[in-house]
Design a protein around this motif. Structure first.
Motif, PDB file in Angstrom:
ATOM      1  N   ILE A  43       4.774  17.657  -2.511  1.00  0.00           N
ATOM      2  CA  ILE A  43       3.957  17.166  -1.386  1.00  0.00           C
ATOM      3  C   ILE A  43       2.960  16.122  -1.869  1.00  0.00           C
ATOM      4  CG2 ILE A  43       2.279  17.863   0.362  1.00  0.00           C
ATOM      5  CD1 ILE A  43       3.711  20.559   0.434  1.00  0.00           C
ATOM      6  N   GLU A  44       2.310  16.413  -3.042  1.00  0.00           N
ATOM      7  CA  GLU A  44       1.359  15.445  -3.573  1.00  0.00           C
ATOM      8  C   GLU A  44       2.044  14.122  -3.893  1.00  0.00           C
ATOM      9  OE1 GLU A  44       1.242  18.623  -4.434  1.00  0.00           O
ATOM     10  OE2 GLU A  44      -0.840  19.308  -4.582  1.00  0.00           O
ATOM     11  N   LYS A  45       3.270  14.238  -4.446  1.00  0.00           N
ATOM     12  CA  LYS A  45       4.005  13.015  -4.789  1.00  0.00           C
ATOM     13  C   LYS A  45       4.242  12.166  -3.544  1.00  0.00           C
ATOM     14  CE  LYS A  45       6.613  14.107  -8.934  1.00  0.00           C
ATOM     15  NZ  LYS A  45       7.869  14.733  -9.366  1.00  0.00           N
ATOM     16  N   VAL A  46       4.664  12.847  -2.477  1.00  0.00           N
ATOM     17  CA  VAL A  46       4.942  12.120  -1.237  1.00  0.00           C
ATOM     18  C   VAL A  46       3.656  11.477  -0.716  1.00  0.00           C
ATOM     19  CG1 VAL A  46       5.645  12.369   1.180  1.00  0.00           C
ATOM     20  CG2 VAL A  46       6.907  13.568  -0.614  1.00  0.00           C
ATOM     21  N   ILE A  47       2.541  12.269  -0.750  1.00  0.00           N
ATOM     22  CA  ILE A  47       1.278  11.729  -0.242  1.00  0.00           C
ATOM     23  C   ILE A  47       0.841  10.527  -1.077  1.00  0.00           C
ATOM     24  CG2 ILE A  47      -1.175  12.255   0.031  1.00  0.00           C
ATOM     25  CD1 ILE A  47      -0.389  15.049   0.866  1.00  0.00           C
ATOM     26  N   ASP A  48       1.001  10.648  -2.403  1.00  0.00           N
ATOM     27  CA  ASP A  48       0.627   9.521  -3.256  1.00  0.00           C
ATOM     28  C   ASP A  48       1.469   8.294  -2.951  1.00  0.00           C
ATOM     29  OD1 ASP A  48      -1.391  10.776  -4.445  1.00  0.00           O
ATOM     30  OD2 ASP A  48      -0.328  11.321  -6.294  1.00  0.00           O
ATOM     31  N   TRP A  49       2.754   8.558  -2.733  1.00  0.00           N
ATOM     32  CA  TRP A  49       3.663   7.440  -2.424  1.00  0.00           C
ATOM     33  C   TRP A  49       3.202   6.724  -1.151  1.00  0.00           C
ATOM     34  CZ3 TRP A  49       6.932   5.727   1.394  1.00  0.00           C
ATOM     35  CH2 TRP A  49       7.902   4.790   1.016  1.00  0.00           C
ATOM     36  N   ILE A  50       2.859   7.537  -0.129  1.00  0.00           N
ATOM     37  CA  ILE A  50       2.388   6.925   1.122  1.00  0.00           C
ATOM     38  C   ILE A  50       1.042   6.248   0.902  1.00  0.00           C
ATOM     39  CG2 ILE A  50       1.672   7.408   3.492  1.00  0.00           C
ATOM     40  CD1 ILE A  50       3.639   9.737   3.476  1.00  0.00           C
ATOM     41  N   ASP A  51       0.162   6.930   0.127  1.00  0.00           N
ATOM     42  CA  ASP A  51      -1.197   6.412  -0.058  1.00  0.00           C
ATOM     43  C   ASP A  51      -1.193   5.057  -0.736  1.00  0.00           C
ATOM     44  OD1 ASP A  51      -4.034   6.631   0.021  1.00  0.00           O
ATOM     45  OD2 ASP A  51      -3.964   6.950  -2.154  1.00  0.00           O
ATOM     46  N   GLU A  52      -0.270   4.907  -1.682  1.00  0.00           N
ATOM     47  CA  GLU A  52      -0.204   3.649  -2.410  1.00  0.00           C
ATOM     48  C   GLU A  52       0.092   2.490  -1.460  1.00  0.00           C
ATOM     49  OE1 GLU A  52       2.297   4.113  -5.845  1.00  0.00           O
ATOM     50  OE2 GLU A  52       2.399   1.936  -6.079  1.00  0.00           O
ATOM     51  N   HIS A 108      -2.800   3.514   2.170  1.00  0.00           N
ATOM     52  CA  HIS A 108      -4.202   3.864   1.899  1.00  0.00           C
ATOM     53  C   HIS A 108      -4.715   4.946   2.836  1.00  0.00           C
ATOM     54  CE1 HIS A 108      -4.377   0.541  -0.878  1.00  0.00           C
ATOM     55  NE2 HIS A 108      -3.771  -0.181   0.036  1.00  0.00           N
ATOM     56  N   VAL A 109      -3.899   5.995   3.065  1.00  0.00           N
ATOM     57  CA  VAL A 109      -4.313   7.054   3.990  1.00  0.00           C
ATOM     58  C   VAL A 109      -5.463   7.867   3.431  1.00  0.00           C
ATOM     59  CG1 VAL A 109      -2.212   7.328   5.327  1.00  0.00           C
ATOM     60  CG2 VAL A 109      -2.408   8.406   3.090  1.00  0.00           C
ATOM     61  N   LYS A 110      -5.568   7.941   2.111  1.00  0.00           N
ATOM     62  CA  LYS A 110      -6.637   8.776   1.547  1.00  0.00           C
ATOM     63  C   LYS A 110      -8.000   8.180   1.857  1.00  0.00           C
ATOM     64  CE  LYS A 110      -4.424  11.316  -2.160  1.00  0.00           C
ATOM     65  NZ  LYS A 110      -4.111  11.332  -3.604  1.00  0.00           N
ATOM     66  N   ASP A 111      -8.086   6.832   1.883  1.00  0.00           N
ATOM     67  CA  ASP A 111      -9.345   6.184   2.247  1.00  0.00           C
ATOM     68  C   ASP A 111      -9.731   6.542   3.668  1.00  0.00           C
ATOM     69  OD1 ASP A 111      -9.738   5.089  -0.121  1.00  0.00           O
ATOM     70  OD2 ASP A 111      -9.242   3.005   0.437  1.00  0.00           O
ATOM     71  N   ILE A 112      -8.736   6.444   4.561  1.00  0.00           N
ATOM     72  CA  ILE A 112      -9.012   6.750   5.971  1.00  0.00           C
ATOM     73  C   ILE A 112      -9.455   8.196   6.098  1.00  0.00           C
ATOM     74  CG2 ILE A 112      -7.967   6.942   8.251  1.00  0.00           C
ATOM     75  CD1 ILE A 112      -6.119   4.666   7.438  1.00  0.00           C
TER      76      ILE A 112
END
Lengths: 240, 410
Positions: B4-13, B16-20
């Protein structure tokens, strides 16, 4: 919480709950006509899917009674019953096959009954319906969903004695308890049949109830878990 | 690192969802003392989502023509389609819940004076949402093509026709009334064309407008900040102890409330649909047979009772439109900078009178129109009007008290 907060909660929460209870559960101020089914035939309408001594279900017997006694004026399209004069027309079979589709209801397919769209049926049966209108003053309504609209008490009393329930109606009294000992039973069977067309069978109803209980339980438990998780998390973060 | 973290990181890169998430959820602060009624906003949003999703399923099987509409709703959706009944139940119950939640949300807003500076725009856009919602509900009510749908729609569309009873300038008012009625009905009689038009507006035009308005409403709430139940505007920088992060403090609490709300909602969907799919509406629409008691759905009964209990049709029409307009201009009527009924005793009393009168009006609307009910309706209509018209005076008196105390916030 102070006493004033509790009073406010009671005023606002209580009045809101009472308000929606009146609107959505029981409105004592609204006048509703009430019709009761006779005690001796209540059991017949309660479960139309019960087998009788003849080996058929009550609903099937009611269907035969409906075709014999009612279908000269009324259709019941949701179960493939059309006016007698239409069904005896040899061309009707072609219309059923080309424009209609077999009845499929709550997971059961009835291959020999056809659902024909209203406009197609009314165009085909135009003359028959106009003849009925000329004789009775208006076209007798299709009874497909009448059970849902009127309920069993009204239908039972109305079929048993139309003039008493709706004075001036052109519906004749077909089943008269004075001359026919089984009149009440027959009427109850017809009502039971109309119920069986509109209400899901017991097996399906059980499925729905189980599904409902599971869904409600799921949301209650999820809410509790979320609340618990929040309390623990906030304690750890020092917000609580 | 889990999948799950890998997928989130992939999307975040890439997005930039983590910023939001950080700026909009964790670093976004809301008042710490938000009370229970603040949940109605998110409940309305949830119900809106429910309506859109269940509507998407229904639209696949519904046929907007007067020959097929009733059968497609009662036969196809309720019996032929697996779980069609479930989606119709959800949509019908959801419509009622949506109106109920929106009313509760509005009353909450009035109670905490959430319409005052700097939140006037929030209130006005919210009012627009309410107005479009009424149109959506009215148009949706016609679609099952039952007796109640048909005659309810006719009665509702002919209410603007009461303008023709105007005491002066009768010709002009009559022309206006006829035009409005024709616009609403799309012709002199309700036919296939009307149904098609109403269907189109119910499934496309109104939902799109609603979506846009809800988006604007949410943005405005974020821009102006959530109101405080105490009625005091704290500065987020000067009083950080009065605020908590939106996530996880509020999200988890409201998440739990949403779950319990859905439990109540699904109780109705599975076990108590009699009031949301009324029996009378299972009789196909018959233009030749007028049912004895026609009344709008419960969410309009308050307005309907005001209209009905005033003897003159014209003034009844003016009165219930005035109520809508009063709601819109609440920020003007209640002009003082004092906020929240907690600090305003006179306003609190007026609010309770207003709330009880609107409930009584609604319940009177379900009863038969006897002379006694008309009198009661008139009295409670006066109380509702009294609430709106007394607001400027209440504001004046309370502002005087506030100034006499030295004009401090507490």
């Amino acid at each position: 919480m102070s006493a004033w907060d509790i009073i406010k909660t009671i005023i606002f929460g209580g009045s809101t709950l009472v308000f929606f209870f009146i609107l959505w559960f029981y409105n004592p101020f609204k006048h509703v006509e009430h019709y009761e089914v006779d005690e001796e035939v209540k059991g017949i309408i309660a479960n139309p899917w019960k087998k009788t001594e003849s080996g058929k279900t009550i609903a099937e017997e009611g269907r035969e009674l409906f075709i014999a006694s009612c279908s000269s004026c009324h259709s019941l399209r949701y179960d493939g019953i059309y006016l007698m004069s239409v069904q005896s027309n040899p061309k009707w079979k072609n219309i059923e096959k080309s424009a209609g589709r077999p009845i499929y209801r709550h997971g059961v397919l009835y291959k020999d009954r056809f659902f024909v769209p209203k406009d197609v049926y009314e165009a085909f049966a135009y003359e028959d319906l106009q003849n009925l209108k000329a004789a009775l003053g208006q076209v007798p309504p299709d009874l497909s969903a009448t059970y849902l609209a009127r309920g069993d008490g009204y239908l039972y009393q109305f079929i048993l004695n139309p003039q008493k329930v709706l004075p001036g109606t052109s519906m004749p009294q077909i089943f008269n308890p004075q001359y026919d000992e089984q009149a009440k039973e027959k009427v109850a069977k017809i009502v039971a049949y109309m119920k069986s067309v509109n209400v899901p069978p017991p097996k399906e109803q059980v499925k729905r109830n189980v599904m409902g209980v599971l869904v409600i339980a799921y949301f209650i438990v999820m809410g509790l878990l979320l609340w618990k998780y929040r309390t623990n998390l906030l304690k750890r973060l020092g917000y609580y | 690192m889990g999948l799950i973290e890998k997928v989130i990181d992939w999307i975040d890169e890439r997005a930039h969802v983590k910023d939001i998430y950080r700026t909009q959820m964790v670093e976004y602060k809301v008042p710490k003392n938000l009370t229970f009624p603040y949940v109605f906003g998110v409940l309305a949003l949830v119900t809106f989502a429910i309506q859109i999703i269940s509507g998407m399923v229904l639209i696949l099987y519904y046929k907007p023509s007067i020959a097929d509409a009733f059968d497609s709703a009662t036969y196809t959706i309720m019996g032929e389609i697996p779980f069609g009944w479930l989606f119709r139940h959800i949509h019908a119950a959801g419509a009622n819940f949506f109106m109920a939640i929106v009313y509760l949300h509005m009353f909450t807003g009035i109670y905490y004076n959430a319409y005052k500076r700097p939140r006037e725009l929030v209130w006005i856009v919210g009012w627009l949402i309410y107005f479009v919602l009424i149109l959506t509900a009215l148009s949706g009510y016609l679609l099952p093509w039952g007796q109640l749908s048909y005659w309810g729609f006719i009665v509702t569309t002919e209410i603007p026709g009461s303008l023709a009873d105007a005491p002066i300038l009768r010709d002009i008012f009559k022309a206006i009334a006829e035009t409005i009625v024709l616009w609403m009905k799309g012709g002199y009689i309700v036919t296939d064309v009307t149904l098609g038009r109403v269907f189109g507006s119910h499934v496309l035009i109104y939902p799109l407008i609603l979506l846009a308005l809800v988006g604007i409403h949410l943005y405005l709430v974020r821009a102006a900040g959530i109101s405080n139940p105490e009625g005091i505007e704290y500065d987020k920088k000067k009083n950080p102890d009065k605020f908590v992060p939106f996530h996880p403090y509020v999200t988890l609490k409201e998440g739990a409330y949403v779950m319990w709300y859905l439990a109540v909602f699904f109780f109705f969907v599975f076990f108590h649909m009699g009031h949301f799919l009324p029996a009378d509406n299972f009789e196909p629409a018959n233009p030749l047979k007028t049912p004895p008691h026609i009344a709008p759905e419960w969410y309009l009964l308050g307005f309907y009772e005001v209209f009905r209990s005033i003897p003159s049709k014209f003034w009844g029409f003016v009165a219930f439109n005035a109520l809508l307009i009063f709601l819109l201009i609440l920020p003007l009527l209640d002009w003082s900078p004092l906020k929240s009924a907690r600090r305003r005793p006179l306003f609190f009393v007026a609010f309770v009178v207003f709330m009880i009168s609107s409930m009584v009006l609604t319940i009177l609307g379900t009863m038969e129109p006897t002379p006694m009910n008309a009198k009661l309706g008139l009295i409670f209509s006066f109380l509702v009007f009294g609430f709106f018209l007394s607001l400027p005076i209440i504001s004046f008196i309370e502002y005087g008290w506030y100034k006499a105390k030295g004009g401090k916030q507490q």
